[in-house]
Design a protein around this motif. Structure first.
Motif, PDB file in Angstrom:
ATOM      1  N   ARG A 210       9.393  22.272  18.076  1.00  0.00           N
ATOM      2  CA  ARG A 210       9.654  21.291  17.054  1.00  0.00           C
ATOM      3  C   ARG A 210       8.758  20.381  16.798  1.00  0.00           C
ATOM      4  N   PHE A 211       8.168  19.645  18.269  1.00  0.00           N
ATOM      5  CA  PHE A 211       7.104  18.581  17.990  1.00  0.00           C
ATOM      6  C   PHE A 211       5.944  19.179  17.047  1.00  0.00           C
ATOM      7  N   PHE A 212       5.553  20.442  17.571  1.00  0.00           N
ATOM      8  CA  PHE A 212       4.199  20.698  16.943  1.00  0.00           C
ATOM      9  C   PHE A 212       4.433  21.278  15.710  1.00  0.00           C
ATOM     10  N   GLN A 213       5.567  21.807  15.064  1.00  0.00           N
ATOM     11  CA  GLN A 213       5.661  22.151  13.855  1.00  0.00           C
ATOM     12  C   GLN A 213       5.542  20.849  12.846  1.00  0.00           C
ATOM     13  N   LYS A 214       5.944  19.671  13.237  1.00  0.00           N
ATOM     14  CA  LYS A 214       6.025  18.438  12.513  1.00  0.00           C
ATOM     15  C   LYS A 214       4.492  17.534  12.822  1.00  0.00           C
ATOM     16  N   MET A 215       4.012  17.613  14.135  1.00  0.00           N
ATOM     17  CA  MET A 215       2.786  16.832  14.298  1.00  0.00           C
ATOM     18  C   MET A 215       1.372  17.304  14.183  1.00  0.00           C
ATOM     19  N   ASP A 216       1.610  18.953  14.271  1.00  0.00           N
ATOM     20  CA  ASP A 216       0.133  19.579  13.828  1.00  0.00           C
ATOM     21  C   ASP A 216      -0.180  20.024  12.434  1.00  0.00           C
ATOM     22  N   ARG A 217      -0.216  18.907  11.784  1.00  0.00           N
ATOM     23  CA  ARG A 217      -0.511  18.983  10.113  1.00  0.00           C
ATOM     24  C   ARG A 217      -1.399  20.004   9.774  1.00  0.00           C
ATOM     25  N   ASN A 218      -2.566  20.052  10.399  1.00  0.00           N
ATOM     26  CA  ASN A 218      -3.713  20.908   9.755  1.00  0.00           C
ATOM     27  C   ASN A 218      -3.408  22.181  10.493  1.00  0.00           C
TER      28      ASN A 218
END
Length: 249
Positions: A210-218
């Motif tokens: 969940r964190f990476f879906q939101k944080m890893d924008r590129n």
């Protein structure tokens, strides 16, 4: 009675545990009480000299350890602790660590005492490395109290930068899923089975996804400090989850 802080790896505001389970639910608070609940502060103050002793002792004792800390006035300017708080912290630190330095084994001992129901070894290792700014295997009193000041009384921006440093295990300036998962699993191993609701074994992985879906924008597979700060400060749910650092230090 065991006290379990909320918001660990999950959403805040859940229903508290029933009384029959012997646990009192307590939401994290950034107050003086929160300071006294901090494991590291408890460890230090348990060894501090009685408050009735001469307050000038701390200044005089600075030269009695192998590593001599900076003056308390300078540390007061660098942190958000009062001089009296720094004096108490220093007394306890000196009693526990006569050399003026704390090593990783001491961190592991501290957390095994405060979280006897779980395995705190890995989390203590990661936390120690976050405090050990120069990576020399020992933490000075100055680094110790500066870190505590950020975690307990720092601004949101300061706390997030510190959290990024904790997640960035290899200190290359990026957070990978593997690094974030390692931190989450270490917290789960330490106390995850004693949260409410009880976390499933796959909860840390779901949390990281969940964190990476939101944080890893590129979508390049890593999170930069800019992505981390921007996403966290705009997302209320992530900010709530970030309270885990205030709960387990």
């Amino acid at each position: 009675m065991k006290v379990s802080d909320g918001s660990l790896l999950g959403d805040p505001g859940r229903t508290p545990l029933s009384k029959k389970e012997g646990i009192k639910w307590q939401r994290p608070r950034l107050t003086r009480q929160a300071l006294m609940r901090c494991c590291l502060v408890k460890w230090i103050l348990s060894s501090a000299a009685p408050q009735g002793s001469d307050s000038s002792d701390s200044e005089l004792e600075l030269s009695t350890v192998r590593h001599q800390p900076e003056g308390l006035d300078q540390l007061q300017a660098q942190t958000k602790f009062t001089k009296k708080e720094l004096q108490s912290l220093y007394r306890g630190f000196k009693n526990e660590c006569p050399t003026g330095l704390v090593d990783e084994d001491t961190f592991k001992l501290i957390y095994s005492q405060f979280f006897p129901q779980g395995d705190a070894t890995t989390y203590a290792h990661f936390l120690f490395n976050a405090f050990d700014a120069d990576g020399n295997g020992a933490i000075r009193f100055e680094d110790f109290v500066v870190g505590l000041s950020i975690l307990l009384r720092g601004t949101v921006h300061e706390k997030l930068k510190w959290a990024f440093n904790l997640y960035d295990i290899n200190k290359d300036g990026y957070i990978t899923k593997e690094e974030m998962l390692a931190i989450m699993k270490s917290i789960y191993d330490m106390m995850g089975r004693h949260t409410y609701p009880v976390l499933r074994e796959d909860a840390p992985l779901e949390h990281v996804e969940r964190f990476f879906q939101k944080m890893d924008r590129n979508q390049d597979g890593v999170v930069t400090i800019d992505e981390f700060l921007e996403t966290c400060q705009k997302d209320e749910n992530i900010m709530s989850s970030m309270q885990l650092f205030e709960n387990v230090i």
